[in-house]
Motif scaffolding. Structure first.
Motif, short mmCIF file in Angstrom:
data_model
loop_
_atom_site.label_atom_id
_atom_site.label_comp_id
_atom_site.label_asym_id
_atom_site.label_seq_id
_atom_site.Cartn_x
_atom_site.Cartn_y
_atom_site.Cartn_z
N ALA A 65 44.70 36.27 39.98
CA ALA A 65 43.91 35.82 41.13
C ALA A 65 42.88 34.77 40.74
O ALA A 65 42.57 33.90 41.54
N GLY A 66 42.34 34.81 39.52
CA GLY A 66 41.27 33.89 39.17
C GLY A 66 41.44 33.16 37.86
O GLY A 66 40.49 32.58 37.35
N ARG A 67 42.64 33.21 37.28
CA ARG A 67 42.85 32.56 35.98
C ARG A 67 44.11 31.71 36.01
O ARG A 67 44.88 31.71 36.94
N LYS A 68 44.31 31.03 34.89
CA LYS A 68 45.47 30.16 34.67
C LYS A 68 46.76 30.98 34.66
O LYS A 68 46.78 32.11 34.19
N GLY A 69 47.85 30.38 35.15
CA GLY A 69 49.17 31.00 35.07
C GLY A 69 49.66 31.03 33.64
O GLY A 69 49.19 30.28 32.79
N PHE B 25 47.03 34.01 47.34
CA PHE B 25 48.09 33.20 46.74
C PHE B 25 48.85 32.40 47.79
O PHE B 25 49.00 32.83 48.93
N SER B 26 49.35 31.25 47.36
CA SER B 26 50.16 30.40 48.22
C SER B 26 51.26 29.78 47.37
O SER B 26 50.99 29.27 46.29
N CYS B 27 52.51 29.83 47.86
CA CYS B 27 53.64 29.21 47.17
C CYS B 27 54.43 28.38 48.17
O CYS B 27 54.68 28.83 49.29
N THR B 28 54.83 27.19 47.75
CA THR B 28 55.64 26.32 48.58
C THR B 28 56.92 25.99 47.81
O THR B 28 56.86 25.59 46.65
N HIS C 238 41.28 29.43 42.87
CA HIS C 238 40.43 28.88 41.82
C HIS C 238 41.00 27.60 41.22
O HIS C 238 40.53 27.14 40.18
N GLY C 239 42.03 27.03 41.85
CA GLY C 239 42.62 25.78 41.37
C GLY C 239 43.63 25.95 40.26
O GLY C 239 44.10 24.97 39.70
N HIS C 240 43.99 27.18 39.93
CA HIS C 240 45.01 27.43 38.91
C HIS C 240 46.35 27.60 39.60
O HIS C 240 46.42 27.91 40.79
N ARG D 251 55.58 24.74 34.32
CA ARG D 251 54.26 24.43 33.76
C ARG D 251 53.22 25.32 34.45
O ARG D 251 53.43 25.77 35.58
N THR D 252 52.15 25.58 33.75
CA THR D 252 51.05 26.37 34.29
C THR D 252 49.76 25.63 34.07
O THR D 252 49.64 24.79 33.17
N TRP D 253 48.78 25.87 34.91
CA TRP D 253 47.47 25.24 34.76
C TRP D 253 46.39 26.17 35.28
O TRP D 253 46.61 27.11 35.95
#
Length: 101
Positions: A35-39, A72-75, A87-89, A99-101
């Motif tokens: 929820a609040g960290r990088k993938g 969460f949102s997935c397209t 949180h922009g991740h 890729r993850t960010w």
């Protein structure tokens, strides 16, 4: 949130990573987006599921559709699936790359 793709060019590489000395020595791999960290790549000893229901919850997202659940949102697009948290991740998963960010 956990994600995986049924067929990917990099599946064998991730499987080796999860089984190998630098991995957890387990036989399943996918992607984790907290929820609040990088993938990240996730290694697990089996299917992960909702502890409340004791069953996995799967969603197959059709091309051009967006799925939202809590934060969460997935397209899904023809070139892959893009997911993010507030949180922009996020993470991008396709048959060819990830890729993850």
């Amino acid at each position: 949130m956990l994600c995986k793709i049924a067929h990917a060019d990099y599946a064998k590489t991730l499987q080796t990573r999860c089984l190998g000395p630098s991995g957890a020595g387990v036989d399943w791999h996918g992607f984790l987006l907290p929820a609040g960290r990088k993938g990240s790549v996730n290694c697990s000893g089996g299917s992960l599921y909702n502890p409340t229901t004791q069953h996995p919850s799967y969603v197959t997202l059709a091309y051009g559709k967006t799925w939202r659940q809590k934060m969460f949102s997935c397209t899904s697009q023809v070139n892959g699936v893009n997911c993010s948290n507030p949180h922009g991740h996020g993470m991008f998963i396709s048959r060819q790359t990830w890729r993850t960010w």
